[in-house]
Motif scaffolding. Sequence first.
Motif, mmCIF file in Angstrom:
data_model
loop_
_atom_site.group_PDB
_atom_site.id
_atom_site.type_symbol
_atom_site.label_atom_id
_atom_site.label_comp_id
_atom_site.label_asym_id
_atom_site.label_seq_id
_atom_site.Cartn_x
_atom_site.Cartn_y
_atom_site.Cartn_z
ATOM 1 N N LEU A 10 0.921 -1.210 0.032
ATOM 2 C CA LEU A 10 0.031 0.085 -0.165
ATOM 3 C C LEU A 10 0.774 1.346 0.090
ATOM 4 C CD1 LEU A 10 -2.585 -1.444 2.536
ATOM 5 C CD2 LEU A 10 -2.784 -1.176 0.081
ATOM 6 N N ARG A 33 3.830 -4.226 4.584
ATOM 7 C CA ARG A 33 5.153 -4.352 5.214
ATOM 8 C C ARG A 33 4.866 -3.494 6.514
ATOM 9 N NH1 ARG A 33 10.839 -3.231 2.933
ATOM 10 N NH2 ARG A 33 9.745 -1.087 2.967
ATOM 11 N N ASN A 34 4.877 -2.367 6.467
ATOM 12 C CA ASN A 34 4.518 -1.493 7.758
ATOM 13 C C ASN A 34 2.967 -1.562 7.791
ATOM 14 O OD1 ASN A 34 3.675 0.332 9.291
ATOM 15 N ND2 ASN A 34 4.510 2.136 8.097
ATOM 16 N N CYS A 64 1.857 -4.536 -5.523
ATOM 17 C CA CYS A 64 2.691 -3.234 -6.078
ATOM 18 C C CYS A 64 3.620 -2.867 -5.413
ATOM 19 C CB CYS A 64 1.346 -2.102 -6.154
ATOM 20 S SG CYS A 64 1.882 -0.882 -7.329
ATOM 21 N N LEU A 65 4.834 -3.296 -5.326
ATOM 22 C CA LEU A 65 6.012 -3.109 -4.783
ATOM 23 C C LEU A 65 7.021 -2.495 -5.546
ATOM 24 C CD1 LEU A 65 6.505 -6.559 -2.829
ATOM 25 C CD2 LEU A 65 4.879 -4.623 -2.369
ATOM 26 N N THR A 90 3.501 -4.097 -9.788
ATOM 27 C CA THR A 90 4.830 -3.465 -9.964
ATOM 28 C C THR A 90 5.408 -3.287 -11.347
ATOM 29 O OG1 THR A 90 5.262 -4.782 -8.159
ATOM 30 C CG2 THR A 90 7.239 -4.046 -9.269
ATOM 31 N N GLN A 119 0.104 7.818 -12.835
ATOM 32 C CA GLN A 119 0.741 8.385 -11.585
ATOM 33 C C GLN A 119 -0.401 8.280 -10.643
ATOM 34 O OE1 GLN A 119 2.216 12.187 -12.372
ATOM 35 N NE2 GLN A 119 2.892 11.913 -14.418
ATOM 36 N N LYS A 166 5.620 -1.176 -20.116
ATOM 37 C CA LYS A 166 5.860 -0.193 -19.177
ATOM 38 C C LYS A 166 7.253 0.472 -19.126
ATOM 39 C CE LYS A 166 5.000 2.191 -15.317
ATOM 40 N NZ LYS A 166 4.399 3.365 -15.583
ATOM 41 N N PHE A 228 6.275 10.185 -7.705
ATOM 42 C CA PHE A 228 7.003 9.175 -8.217
ATOM 43 C C PHE A 228 8.280 9.324 -7.846
ATOM 44 C CE2 PHE A 228 8.317 7.161 -12.593
ATOM 45 C CZ PHE A 228 8.500 5.992 -12.033
ATOM 46 N N ASP A 236 13.197 1.962 -13.955
ATOM 47 C CA ASP A 236 12.600 1.575 -15.094
ATOM 48 C C ASP A 236 13.474 1.942 -16.475
ATOM 49 O OD1 ASP A 236 10.230 1.136 -13.759
ATOM 50 O OD2 ASP A 236 9.547 2.928 -13.860
HETATM 51 P P1 NDP Z 1 6.122 3.491 -2.687
HETATM 52 O O1 NDP Z 1 7.775 3.312 -2.348
HETATM 53 O O2 NDP Z 1 5.317 4.442 -2.537
HETATM 54 O O3 NDP Z 1 5.616 1.993 -2.064
HETATM 55 C C1 NDP Z 1 6.421 0.800 -2.044
HETATM 56 C C2 NDP Z 1 5.379 -0.129 -1.371
HETATM 57 O O4 NDP Z 1 5.970 -1.430 -1.332
HETATM 58 C C3 NDP Z 1 5.140 0.089 0.135
HETATM 59 O O5 NDP Z 1 4.048 -0.310 0.465
HETATM 60 C C4 NDP Z 1 6.140 -0.539 0.731
HETATM 61 O O6 NDP Z 1 6.110 -0.917 2.273
HETATM 62 C C5 NDP Z 1 6.370 -1.750 0.037
HETATM 63 N N1 NDP Z 1 7.444 -2.502 0.037
HETATM 64 C C6 NDP Z 1 8.904 -2.058 -0.464
HETATM 65 N N2 NDP Z 1 9.554 -2.908 -0.333
HETATM 66 C C7 NDP Z 1 9.006 -4.062 0.321
HETATM 67 C C8 NDP Z 1 9.648 -5.386 0.339
HETATM 68 N N3 NDP Z 1 10.711 -5.853 0.282
HETATM 69 N N4 NDP Z 1 8.570 -6.261 0.903
HETATM 70 C C9 NDP Z 1 7.324 -5.891 1.101
HETATM 71 N N5 NDP Z 1 6.757 -4.650 0.816
HETATM 72 C C10 NDP Z 1 7.749 -3.783 0.354
HETATM 73 O O7 NDP Z 1 6.218 3.058 -4.430
HETATM 74 P P2 NDP Z 1 4.958 3.480 -5.527
HETATM 75 O O8 NDP Z 1 3.516 3.061 -4.989
HETATM 76 O O9 NDP Z 1 5.171 4.546 -6.029
HETATM 77 O O10 NDP Z 1 5.529 2.527 -6.431
HETATM 78 C C11 NDP Z 1 5.136 1.005 -6.756
HETATM 79 C C12 NDP Z 1 5.509 0.482 -8.117
HETATM 80 O O11 NDP Z 1 4.468 1.213 -9.087
HETATM 81 C C13 NDP Z 1 6.921 0.651 -8.478
HETATM 82 O O12 NDP Z 1 7.210 -0.391 -9.292
HETATM 83 C C14 NDP Z 1 6.718 2.032 -9.202
HETATM 84 O O13 NDP Z 1 7.673 1.996 -10.419
HETATM 85 C C15 NDP Z 1 5.298 1.800 -9.874
HETATM 86 N N6 NDP Z 1 4.587 3.110 -10.452
HETATM 87 C C16 NDP Z 1 4.514 4.118 -9.474
HETATM 88 C C17 NDP Z 1 3.954 5.144 -10.052
HETATM 89 C C18 NDP Z 1 3.778 6.514 -9.130
HETATM 90 O O14 NDP Z 1 3.414 7.510 -9.681
HETATM 91 N N7 NDP Z 1 4.392 6.434 -7.836
HETATM 92 C C19 NDP Z 1 3.047 5.255 -11.493
HETATM 93 C C20 NDP Z 1 3.279 4.030 -11.975
HETATM 94 C C21 NDP Z 1 3.723 2.900 -11.455
HETATM 95 P P3 NDP Z 1 6.216 -0.080 3.486
HETATM 96 O O15 NDP Z 1 5.235 0.763 3.419
HETATM 97 O O16 NDP Z 1 6.511 -0.985 4.431
HETATM 98 O O17 NDP Z 1 7.606 0.772 3.210
#
Ligand code: NDP
Length: 290
Positions: A10, A33-34, A64-65, A90, A119, A166, A228, A236
Motif C-alpha cells: 500500500l 510491510r509497515n 504493487c512493490l 509493480t 501516476q 511499461k 513518483f 524503469d
Molecule cells: P512506494 O515506495 O510509494 O511504495 C512501495 C510499497 O512497497 C510500500 O507499500 C512498501 O511498504 C512496499 N515494499 C517495499 N519494499 C518491500 C519489500 N521488500 N517487501 C514488502 N513490501 C515492500 O512506491 P510506489 O507506490 O510509488 O510504486 C510502486 C510500483 O509502482 C513501483 O514499481 C513503481 O515503479 C510503480 N509505479 C509508480 C507510479 C507513481 O506515480 N508513484 C506510477 C506508476 C507505476 P512500506 O510501507 O512498508 O515501506
Amino acid sequence: MIQSVAFIGLGAMGYRMAAHLPQHFDTVMVWNRNFAKAEQHAAEYATHAVSLEAAAQADIIFSCLPTSADVEQLIQTLDIKKGAIWVDCTSGVPDSAKKLAQDLAEKDVTFLDAPVSGQTIGAENGTLTVMVGGDIKAFEKALPAMQAFGGLIKHVGESGAGFAVKAVNNMLMAVNLCAVAEGFTTLKAHGVDLTEALDCINASSGKSMVTETVLPQRILNRSFPLTFALPLLAKDSGIAVDLAREAKLSTPVLSIAQNMIQAASALSDKESDFSSAVKMYESWSKITLE
Ligand code: NDP
C-alpha cells in the motif's frame, strides 16, 4: 466468479488502487510491510487488514512493490491458494515475470504482469492504464478486478510483455524529460520568458506530457512534489535499456537518457520526485528553470 481479492503493498500507488476494490467486491484484504498502513486503509475504506498468509488465500491477489526482486522475495515465502491469479502491478522486469509465471503454474497459480501508468492521480481516480502480460484466460478472469482502478486495460502479450511495455513507456518519458530540461535551459540562456515559451510549445509539435504537466506543475513552480520517486524512474529506464541490449539493438538515445536519469538519481536524495532530475542540468548550467 471472484469471491475475494487482496492487495499487497500500500505505497503511493497501491494505497489508492486498493481503495476502489470494496465498491466491487465483498471481501477485500490488504497487507502492507509497515502494517499500520494496512490498518489505516481498513479504517478508511472498509477493507480488511490481514496477515500476508491470509492475503495469499484470495482468488485474485494484487501486488504493487518497488521492484521485481521485492515481489520474488515475498512470493517465495508464501503458500498461495490453488487456482488463484497473482496480478503484479509493480513496474518490473520481464524475465522475472516469465520465471514467476512458470514457477507458480507448477503450483496451479497464474501470474500476470500488470504494471500501471497514470501516476498517483490516475490511481486515485481509477483511470490507470494497465498493460498486461500472461495467460489470456486469466486476464479475462481478472479483468473485472483490474477495472476497479483501470481505465484502458490491454492484454499486450505473453508473460513479461506488460513489464516490457511499461519500461519502454517510462523510458520515453525519461528521454523527453532530459530533452525538455536541455531545451528550456537553452531558451532561458537566450533570455526567453519560459512561461510564454511553454504556452507556444504546448500549442505546437514539441508538446508532450512533460511539457503539458510536469514542467508547469512540478518544475517551473519549484514544487517537485514526491509522487513518483526518481530511483523508480532510474530502475524503469534501466529495464528498458537492458531489453534493448538483450535484443542486441543499438539504442543510443535511450542509453544516454538512461545514463542521465541514473546520474541524476545518484546525485539526489532517494525521496526526490522524478521531476527533480532537471536539477542536475541546473547545477551544470547554473540556470534555474523557473
Ligand atoms: P512506494 O515506495 O510509494 O511504495 C512501495 C510499497 O512497497 C510500500 O507499500 C512498501 O511498504 C512496499 N515494499 C517495499 N519494499 C518491500 C519489500 N521488500 N517487501 C514488502 N513490501 C515492500 O512506491 P510506489 O507506490 O510509488 O510504486 C510502486 C510500483 O509502482 C513501483 O514499481 C513503481 O515503479 C510503480 N509505479 C509508480 C507510479 C507513481 O506515480 N508513484 C506510477 C506508476 C507505476 P512500506 O510501507 O512498508 O515501506
